[in-house]
Design a protein around this motif. Structure first.
Motif, PDB file in Angstrom:
ATOM      1  N   ASP A 111       0.882  -1.167   0.000  1.00 22.60           N
ATOM      2  CA  ASP A 111       0.000   0.000   0.000  1.00 22.60           C
ATOM      3  C   ASP A 111       0.920   1.217   0.000  1.00 22.60           C
ATOM      4  OD1 ASP A 111      -1.635   2.144   0.595  1.00 22.60           O
ATOM      5  OD2 ASP A 111      -2.723   1.134   2.198  1.00 22.60           O
ATOM      6  N   LYS A 112       1.081   1.835  -1.148  1.00 22.62           N
ATOM      7  CA  LYS A 112       2.048   2.920  -1.295  1.00 22.62           C
ATOM      8  C   LYS A 112       1.660   4.150  -0.488  1.00 22.62           C
ATOM      9  CE  LYS A 112       3.206   3.530  -5.694  1.00 22.62           C
ATOM     10  NZ  LYS A 112       3.100   3.527  -7.187  1.00 22.62           N
ATOM     11  N   THR A 113       0.368   4.401  -0.361  1.00 18.34           N
ATOM     12  CA  THR A 113      -0.068   5.613   0.326  1.00 18.34           C
ATOM     13  C   THR A 113       0.171   5.533   1.834  1.00 18.34           C
ATOM     14  OG1 THR A 113      -2.330   4.742   0.468  1.00 18.34           O
ATOM     15  CG2 THR A 113      -1.797   6.140  -1.424  1.00 18.34           C
ATOM     16  N   LYS A 114       0.018   4.347   2.418  1.00 17.57           N
ATOM     17  CA  LYS A 114       0.219   4.182   3.863  1.00 17.57           C
ATOM     18  C   LYS A 114       1.576   3.543   4.189  1.00 17.57           C
ATOM     19  CE  LYS A 114      -4.685   4.032   5.022  1.00 17.57           C
ATOM     20  NZ  LYS A 114      -5.780   3.244   5.619  1.00 17.57           N
ATOM     21  N   GLU A 115       2.339   3.222   3.142  1.00 13.97           N
ATOM     22  CA  GLU A 115       3.669   2.636   3.283  1.00 13.97           C
ATOM     23  C   GLU A 115       3.673   1.421   4.222  1.00 13.97           C
ATOM     24  OE1 GLU A 115       6.455   5.887   4.159  1.00 13.97           O
ATOM     25  OE2 GLU A 115       6.825   5.976   1.999  1.00 13.97           O
ATOM     26  N   ARG A 116       2.870   0.443   3.824  1.00 13.16           N
ATOM     27  CA  ARG A 116       2.840  -0.823   4.544  1.00 13.16           C
ATOM     28  C   ARG A 116       2.569  -1.924   3.545  1.00 13.16           C
ATOM     29  NH1 ARG A 116      -2.630  -1.537   7.359  1.00 13.16           N
ATOM     30  NH2 ARG A 116      -4.037  -0.792   5.774  1.00 13.16           N
ATOM     31  N   ALA A 117       2.884  -3.159   3.945  1.00 11.69           N
ATOM     32  CA  ALA A 117       2.796  -4.273   3.002  1.00 11.69           C
ATOM     33  C   ALA A 117       2.492  -5.567   3.727  1.00 11.69           C
ATOM     34  CB  ALA A 117       4.102  -4.404   2.223  1.00 11.69           C
ATOM     35  N   VAL A 118       2.031  -6.556   2.943  1.00 10.79           N
ATOM     36  CA  VAL A 118       1.797  -7.893   3.481  1.00 10.79           C
ATOM     37  C   VAL A 118       2.292  -8.914   2.466  1.00 10.79           C
ATOM     38  CG1 VAL A 118      -0.567  -8.067   2.558  1.00 10.79           C
ATOM     39  CG2 VAL A 118       0.095  -9.412   4.578  1.00 10.79           C
ATOM     40  N   ARG A 119       2.872 -10.004   2.965  1.00  8.58           N
ATOM     41  CA  ARG A 119       3.336 -11.087   2.087  1.00  8.58           C
ATOM     42  C   ARG A 119       2.406 -12.286   2.251  1.00  8.58           C
ATOM     43  NH1 ARG A 119       6.800 -15.663   1.978  1.00  8.58           N
ATOM     44  NH2 ARG A 119       7.871 -15.881  -0.034  1.00  8.58           N
ATOM     45  N   ILE A 120       1.981 -12.863   1.120  1.00 13.38           N
ATOM     46  CA  ILE A 120       1.111 -14.040   1.075  1.00 13.38           C
ATOM     47  C   ILE A 120       1.814 -15.098   0.240  1.00 13.38           C
ATOM     48  CG2 ILE A 120      -1.194 -14.899   0.500  1.00 13.38           C
ATOM     49  CD1 ILE A 120      -1.451 -12.518   2.329  1.00 13.38           C
ATOM     50  N   SER A 121       1.854 -16.346   0.729  1.00 12.22           N
ATOM     51  CA  SER A 121       2.496 -17.413  -0.040  1.00 12.22           C
ATOM     52  C   SER A 121       1.621 -18.668  -0.073  1.00 12.22           C
ATOM     53  CB  SER A 121       3.873 -17.744   0.546  1.00 12.22           C
ATOM     54  OG  SER A 121       3.751 -18.214   1.871  1.00 12.22           O
ATOM     55  N   TYR A 122       1.855 -19.469  -1.092  1.00 11.02           N
ATOM     56  CA  TYR A 122       1.119 -20.720  -1.303  1.00 11.02           C
ATOM     57  C   TYR A 122       1.684 -21.808  -0.398  1.00 11.02           C
ATOM     58  CZ  TYR A 122      -0.513 -24.857  -3.957  1.00 11.02           C
ATOM     59  OH  TYR A 122      -1.066 -26.042  -4.340  1.00 11.02           O
ATOM     60  N   LYS A 123       0.803 -22.479   0.316  1.00 10.00           N
ATOM     61  CA  LYS A 123       1.213 -23.570   1.202  1.00 10.00           C
ATOM     62  C   LYS A 123       1.285 -24.887   0.443  1.00 10.00           C
ATOM     63  CE  LYS A 123      -0.211 -22.532   5.924  1.00 10.00           C
ATOM     64  NZ  LYS A 123      -1.158 -22.908   6.989  1.00 10.00           N
ATOM     65  N   PRO A 124       2.173 -25.781   0.843  1.00 14.61           N
ATOM     66  CA  PRO A 124       2.289 -27.066   0.147  1.00 14.61           C
ATOM     67  C   PRO A 124       1.219 -28.088   0.525  1.00 14.61           C
ATOM     68  CG  PRO A 124       3.918 -26.934   1.885  1.00 14.61           C
ATOM     69  CD  PRO A 124       3.238 -25.590   1.834  1.00 14.61           C
ATOM     70  N   GLY A 125       0.436 -27.826   1.562  1.00 11.68           N
ATOM     71  CA  GLY A 125      -0.468 -28.827   2.135  1.00 11.68           C
ATOM     72  C   GLY A 125      -1.370 -29.575   1.178  1.00 11.68           C
ATOM     73  N   ARG A 126      -1.983 -28.868   0.225  1.00 12.73           N
ATOM     74  CA  ARG A 126      -2.937 -29.513  -0.685  1.00 12.73           C
ATOM     75  C   ARG A 126      -2.336 -29.799  -2.060  1.00 12.73           C
ATOM     76  NH1 ARG A 126      -9.032 -29.175  -0.234  1.00 12.73           N
ATOM     77  NH2 ARG A 126      -9.273 -29.504   1.987  1.00 12.73           N
ATOM     78  N   HIS A 127      -1.069 -29.509  -2.230  1.00 12.10           N
ATOM     79  CA  HIS A 127      -0.517 -29.608  -3.577  1.00 12.10           C
ATOM     80  C   HIS A 127      -0.414 -31.052  -4.082  1.00 12.10           C
ATOM     81  CE1 HIS A 127       0.974 -27.716  -7.101  1.00 12.10           C
ATOM     82  NE2 HIS A 127       1.952 -28.592  -7.169  1.00 12.10           N
ATOM     83  N   LYS A 128      -0.263 -32.002  -3.178  1.00  9.29           N
ATOM     84  CA  LYS A 128      -0.224 -33.405  -3.621  1.00  9.29           C
ATOM     85  C   LYS A 128      -1.555 -33.797  -4.265  1.00  9.29           C
ATOM     86  CE  LYS A 128       0.883 -38.097  -2.215  1.00  9.29           C
ATOM     87  NZ  LYS A 128       1.037 -39.067  -1.137  1.00  9.29           N
ATOM     88  N   MET A 129      -2.657 -33.327  -3.687  1.00  5.72           N
ATOM     89  CA  MET A 129      -3.983 -33.598  -4.261  1.00  5.72           C
ATOM     90  C   MET A 129      -4.085 -33.005  -5.661  1.00  5.72           C
ATOM     91  SD  MET A 129      -6.365 -32.703  -0.952  1.00  5.72           S
ATOM     92  CE  MET A 129      -7.851 -32.690  -1.943  1.00  5.72           C
ATOM     93  N   VAL A 130      -3.595 -31.774  -5.805  1.00  7.07           N
ATOM     94  CA  VAL A 130      -3.625 -31.114  -7.111  1.00  7.07           C
ATOM     95  C   VAL A 130      -2.788 -31.903  -8.114  1.00  7.07           C
ATOM     96  CG1 VAL A 130      -2.932 -29.028  -8.362  1.00  7.07           C
ATOM     97  CG2 VAL A 130      -4.058 -28.829  -6.141  1.00  7.07           C
ATOM     98  N   ALA A 131      -1.584 -32.290  -7.707  1.00  8.75           N
ATOM     99  CA  ALA A 131      -0.674 -33.012  -8.606  1.00  8.75           C
ATOM    100  C   ALA A 131      -1.245 -34.343  -9.063  1.00  8.75           C
ATOM    101  CB  ALA A 131       0.669 -33.214  -7.911  1.00  8.75           C
ATOM    102  N   GLU A 132      -2.074 -34.957  -8.219  1.00  6.42           N
ATOM    103  CA  GLU A 132      -2.647 -36.261  -8.547  1.00  6.42           C
ATOM    104  C   GLU A 132      -3.993 -36.164  -9.265  1.00  6.42           C
ATOM    105  OE1 GLU A 132      -2.696 -38.206  -4.762  1.00  6.42           O
ATOM    106  OE2 GLU A 132      -0.555 -38.724  -4.844  1.00  6.42           O
ATOM    107  N   SER A 133      -4.476 -34.961  -9.518  1.00  7.03           N
ATOM    108  CA  SER A 133      -5.765 -34.794 -10.197  1.00  7.03           C
ATOM    109  C   SER A 133      -5.662 -35.244 -11.648  1.00  7.03           C
ATOM    110  CB  SER A 133      -6.210 -33.326 -10.132  1.00  7.03           C
ATOM    111  OG  SER A 133      -5.349 -32.516 -10.924  1.00  7.03           O
ATOM    112  N   SER A 134      -6.805 -35.585 -12.226  1.00  5.62           N
ATOM    113  CA  SER A 134      -6.813 -36.019 -13.628  1.00  5.62           C
ATOM    114  C   SER A 134      -6.345 -34.890 -14.543  1.00  5.62           C
ATOM    115  CB  SER A 134      -8.206 -36.492 -14.038  1.00  5.62           C
ATOM    116  OG  SER A 134      -9.155 -35.451 -13.906  1.00  5.62           O
TER     117      SER A 134
END
Length: 201
Positions: free
Chosen positions: A92-115
């Motif tokens: 947020d440039k106007t208030k000079e603050r930020a947040v970091r969001i990242s993808y968790k590995p928890g469900r990725h095995k399910m995704v990888a095994e999808s058709s």
């Protein structure tokens, strides 16, 4: 959970249904929520650092981030860190603050095994896989609790120096095409675009 209309609109923007752009959408929406801001329509409000790299199968993440946050290549308020990670820092440039969001590995095995992903691994383009298979995979991440899909950081101070836009276009003396003034190079008494000038950048 956010309206699926946002997700459907993201896929129209992106060009096909996929898990990475869905995760990018969730990440962008979560970052907006944490900062208490709305999707931006100008370059002066928000800036996003997206941590994807080049030539990997999850770059679609960035389109979800662009659509959900309004930080886009055209507005110049998104940049790529090049780390090959599915994470963003929304500033947020106007208030000079930020947040970091990242993808968790928890469900990725399910995704990888999808058709869907098995077909992608076999070289089938995403737009040639039945939509119901794509949505089955996407819903594994879209309908899951946020805590299983994303790591949401704390909002932190983020000093931001903005140099603003350089306005104005001029024709290149060699090819005649219009060039932003800041990208013109001086060659003798002529002003040329970078390709015509012979300079590397």
């Amino acid at each position: 959970m956010e309206s699926k209309q946002i997700l459907e609109d993201t896929f129209k923007f992106h060009g096909h249904i996929c898990w990475a752009s869905a995760v990018g959408t969730r990440a962008g929406l979560a970052a907006l929520r944490e900062l208490g801001v709305q999707r931006t329509g100008t370059s002066g409000q928000l800036h996003c650092i997206v941590e994807i790299g080049d030539n990997h199968g999850a770059q679609c993440f960035a389109d979800g981030v662009q659509y959900s946050t309004g930080c886009t290549l055209g507005k110049g308020n998104i940049e790529k860190a090049g780390w090959g990670k599915l994470a963003i820092t929304l500033i947020d440039k106007t208030k000079e603050r930020a947040v970091r969001i990242s993808y968790k590995p928890g469900r990725h095995k399910m995704v990888a095994e999808s058709s869907f992903m098995k077909k992608r691994g076999a070289g089938i383009p995403p737009d040639q896989i039945p939509p119901e298979e794509a949505w089955e995979m996407v819903n594994m991440l879209w309908e899951a609790p946020e805590s299983e899909v994303l790591t949401v950081g704390k909002v932190e101070p983020y000093p931001y120096e903005d140099f603003g836009e350089v306005m104005g276009l001029m024709p290149c003396s060699a090819c005649g095409e219009m060039v932003s003034k800041m990208y013109l190079r001086v060659v003798g008494d002529k002003h040329m675009c970078i390709p015509c000038s012979g300079y590397g950048q």
